[in-house]
Design an enzyme around this catalytic site. Structure first.
Site, PDB file in Angstrom:
ATOM      1  N   SER A   2       0.886  -1.217   0.123  1.00 48.06           N
ATOM      2  CA  SER A   2       0.114  -0.010  -0.008  1.00 48.06           C
ATOM      3  C   SER A   2       0.663   1.203   0.014  1.00 48.06           C
ATOM      4  CB  SER A   2      -0.924   0.145   1.129  1.00 48.06           C
ATOM      5  OG  SER A   2      -0.237   0.171   2.393  1.00 48.06           O
ATOM      6  N   ASP A   3       0.251   2.245  -0.505  1.00 49.85           N
ATOM      7  CA  ASP A   3       0.871   3.708  -0.276  1.00 49.85           C
ATOM      8  C   ASP A   3       0.676   3.820   1.066  1.00 49.85           C
ATOM      9  OD1 ASP A   3       2.180   5.998  -0.554  1.00 49.85           O
ATOM     10  OD2 ASP A   3       1.123   6.540  -2.171  1.00 49.85           O
ATOM     11  N   TRP A   4       1.689   4.779   1.714  1.00 46.98           N
ATOM     12  CA  TRP A   4       1.615   4.926   3.468  1.00 46.98           C
ATOM     13  C   TRP A   4       0.343   5.427   3.831  1.00 46.98           C
ATOM     14  CZ3 TRP A   4       5.001   2.134   1.579  1.00 46.98           C
ATOM     15  CH2 TRP A   4       6.127   1.784   1.979  1.00 46.98           C
TER      16      TRP A   4
END
Length: 818
Positions: free
Chosen positions: A241-243
């Site tokens: 995932s993106d953060w």
């Protein structure tokens, strides 16, 4: 060569089989809790070690122009390459591969196994605030450069995460926006670079974006991840995932998300194990995700019993030399009247704040800290004869508060609630950014109460200096012995990243004297907002120098220009214009820079303008100056590269990877959602396709760029789907030309753009020499996505293939039938 390729393929396949066996053996020894824990970050940048199966911690780091490592500090410097727009402007996948090899070398030096790059989202609208971190408006060019980059990084044994999958093309409301995109536009534009990179470079990772696509958030988008990315394309890497993007345990796992970052407070870990025990997800689905993470671990060499894909890394690369080469080969000369460049012998007036205080990179997660920066003033001073160069500020675009850097020296002192010192650390300018367990030695979140950023400031100018604070919580700001602010600063927006990207708030104004060093201190009572997935300490001291009368500065520049044979004016954007976290509201240069250029051009007809921006800006004075050179964000060696090009030691090698024009004429400008949704109503028509459909003339078209010699295109021959172009260097210098091929369907009603980029190749020749390039036109250039058949279909009929120097400068044509 074919035998060597086959041998390499066999070794890779045999190695894959052995690694898969090691992965299955390791997976079989893990219990549910360990598996669930592995899928959740243990901190900001890493996954947990599992000693029971011989798995060491796997470390990730931001890119894409350098490898920062796990700490936001200048103590461990990084090579800073030019921006991705610059790399794409080279139109050279091999140069991108070489950049990747260097970054793998940097990653290994810093103990990093996975680089969070490249960004292959498209320049859908020129207002996208993060376009400097993406390559191009064109999916084909983006895929070619991205594949070269990924191949290079992974040839060094370091993984990549191609991002942000998918349609993350703007920053406004990026956490929540629902981008509504037709299936055809998704396939032919936004998915196309990812598909090309998966097919050609076999990336070991993909990062899914914050945004939703057609109603489903990307971290839960089973159709695009499981059915398209993994099913149709055969991607076998891991999906991170993106953060902070992962929102739901069940939705993320069923949607194909393998790793939720950062940790430990994610939707995986204990929450995932509980979901399995409650019967909401299957352990088999968990096993599939763990298998992909272990496969990555095996590939990068952190799983016992598995040989890494790369044993011995490639030969060492000289980072400074490569950064300089990429920069000069990325510079795009868009105008050069009367042979203004290269510079003729004589005196030069160098004008502009960015010439002295170079902007080498864009803001946000792309930030790294190089060991040195060569400014344009440094580079030209070294290259020109003594006494030939005069400098004037002219106009300073940085009229707003920015993180304190030049003239400042800082260290951070950490104390507990009783005031006892727990530890100290250096600080890169006025910025403190400690994520998760990334704290100074001896410091823990449990004991940390205050952080004092303390040091000295030696001003360059006398007068009123403004100091400000970025961050949330209680702050005490002291300058030269006077406490100017002692209060609580509260958030202005509902964003977990406000402390990183929000504008600083002015809190002090102090009269200072040039050259007299003063003490500066900013103390912060550490504040941990509710709901964040990990603890972080993030705040900054900002500064802005004393304002000077803009008219006075311009008058000084004009006087210098009149005294010189050539005036070189450098204009630039600032980190409040181009950065991660927000989009642009216009394309104008900040401050009085347009006025500066016009005034200097009126005083000296031999005026050269250098444009220091990561993406397009408006150039309303472009017809009033002799030359315009675009340098993007040129990396740490930008000033040296600029001297190479201005003096003629090297020619500017770049061609535009994206169209430059005015905002009023730009066909696609909408980046702000309405009621949470952003319809891509332009469908297939972005970039050069949209400009051509609208019948509008940009300032400079896609593919445009001049060198220091001239080229004649002599012949174009097509044999099947192979195009051969012969051209001659008709100038007086050796040169390099980027031959571009554009394919146009001749029958109406296809619904496609009038033409698309179908291939390109570089030609090099000396004066008077001719050279031939050969380009194989890809099958996809003749295909279109059929939304009824849910498949690619060849669009049969007659086409025109055109060879030329840009989308509008097409020199030769030939028919082709399919």
């Amino acid at each position: 060569m074919a035998e060597k390729d086959e041998a390499r393929r066999a070794r890779r396949e045999n190695g894959d089989e052995a690694r898969e066996a090691a992965v299955e053996a390791a997976l079989g020894r893990l219990g549910l809790d360990a598996k669930a824990r592995l899928l959740a970050g243990q901190d900001m940048w890493s996954l947990p070690a599992l000693p029971e199966i011989g798995l060491r911690s796997l470390v990730m780091s931001d890119g894409p122009i350098g490898v920062r490592g796990v700490r936001w500090t200048a103590d461990d410097p990084s090579v800073a390459l030019p921006s991705p727009t610059a790399l794409a402007a080279s139109w050279d996948p091999e140069l991108a591969r070489r950049a990747g090899v260097l970054l793998a070398q940097e990653a290994r030096r810093k103990g990093v196994h996975v680089l969070l790059a490249p960004t292959v989202n498209l320049h859908r609208s020129p207002l996208g605030g993060r376009h400097f971190e993406a390559y191009s408006e064109d999916p084909y060019l983006t895929g070619e450069i991205g594949a070269g980059y990924v191949t290079g990084v992974q040839s060094g044994g370091v993984g990549t995460t191609v991002k942000h999958f998918v349609a993350n093309d703007a920053e406004t409301d990026r956490f929540t926006v629902d981008n509504l995109v037709s299936e055809r536009a998704l396939r032919e534009l936004y998915l196309a670079p990812f598909e090309a990179i998966v097919e050609r470079a076999r990336p070991w990772g993909v990062m899914t974006a914050y945004n939703s696509v057609n109603g489903t958030t990307m971290t839960e988008h089973r159709h695009l991840v499981e059915e398209v990315l993994r099913g149709e394309w055969g991607f076998d890497g891991f999906n991170v995932s993106d953060w902070t993007a992962a929102r739901d345990t069940v939705g993320a796992l069923e949607g194909g998300l393998d790793v939720a970052m950062p940790g430990p407070g994610t939707v995986y870990g204990e929450a995932l194990a509980r979901a399995v025990r409650d019967g909401r997800v299957t352990e088999a689905a968990v096993d599939a995700a763990v298998r992909r993470v272990l496969r990555l671990a095996a590939r990068v060499g952190v799983l016992d019993g598995a040989e890494p894909v790369v044993g011995e890394p490639p030969a060492a690369v000289d980072g400074e030399a490569l950064a300089r080469e990429i920069a000069r080969r990325s510079f795009v000369l868009v105008r050069n009247e009367r042979g203004a460049l290269p510079l003729k012998p004589g005196t030069v007036a160098l004008i502009g704040a960015a010439a002295r205080d170079a902007r080498i990179l864009g803001g946000g997660s792309a930030t790294v800290f190089p060991a040195r920066i060569v400014s344009p003033l440094d580079g030209l001073t070294a290259a020109l004869p003594e006494g030939a160069l005069e400098y004037a500020v002219g106009a300073d675009p940085a009229t707003e508060l920015a993180v304190a850097e030049r003239g400042f020296t800082f260290r951070a002192i950490c104390r507990d609630a009783a005031g006892n010192i727990l530890g100290t650390a250096s600080a890169p300018g006025g910025l403190i950014q400690w994520m998760g367990t990334d704290l100074p030695d001896g410091v823990t979140h449990a004991t940390l109460h205050t952080v004092e950023l303390t040091g000295t400031f030696t001003p360059r100018e006398s007068g009123p200096h403004t100091f400000g604070v970025r961050g949330m919580g209680a702050f005490t700001l002291t300058v030269d012995g006077t406490t100017h602010y002692d209060d609580v600063q509260r958030p202005h927006a509902d964003s977990p990243f406000e402390a990183l990207f929000a504008a600083p708030v002015p809190r002090a104004r102090a009269e200072l004297t040039a050259g007299r060093t003063v003490e500066v201190s900013l103390t912060h009572v550490v504040h941990h907002p509710e709901g964040l997935p990990l603890r972080a300490v993030a705040f900054a001291l900002a500064h802005c120098g004393p304002p000077r009368d803009p008219d006075e500065l311009i008058a000084e520049a004009v006087a210098a220009a009149r005294r010189a044979d050539t005036a070189v004016v450098m204009v630039a954007t600032t980190d409040r214009v181009e950065s991660e976290g927000f989009d642009r509201t216009d394309l104008a240069l900040p401050g009085r820079q347009d006025d500066l250029v016009r005034a200097v051009a009126a005083a000296n007809p031999n005026t050269v303008v250098i444009v220091n921006s990561g993406s397009p800006v408006e150039l309303p004075w472009r017809e009033e100056v002799a030359a315009v050179l675009l340098t993007w964000f040129p990396g740490q060696e930008g000033g040296a590269a600029l001297a190479d090009v201005l003096t003629g030691a090297h020619e500017p090698g770049g061609r535009l990877p994206t169209t430059w024009g005015s905002l009023a004429d730009a066909p696609v400008t909408r980046v702000v959602p309405v009621d949470g949704a952003l319809p891509y109503t332009e469908d297939l028509f972005i970039g050069h396709a949209a400009w051509e459909k609208a019948g509008r003339t940009p300032a400079y078209p896609f593919g445009h760029g001049l060198g220091y010699t001239d080229w004649a295109y002599e012949s174009l021959e097509v044999d099947g789907t192979t195009a051969r172009v012969r051209l001659r260097n008709t100038g007086t210098r050796p040169g390099r030309e980027v031959v571009q091929l554009y394919l146009a369907p001749q029958e109406p009603g296809t619904g496609r753009p009038a033409r698309r980029l179908a291939g390109f190749a570089a030609a090099e020749a000396g004066p008077g020499e001719s050279v031939e390039v050969s380009v194989e036109l890809p099958r996809r250039a003749f295909e279109s996505w059929d939304e009824t058949a849910k498949d690619w279909v060849i669009v049969k009929g007659s086409y025109e293939i055109a060879a030329g120097r840009s989308i509008t400068d097409r020199r030769l044509t030939a028919p082709i039938n399919v």
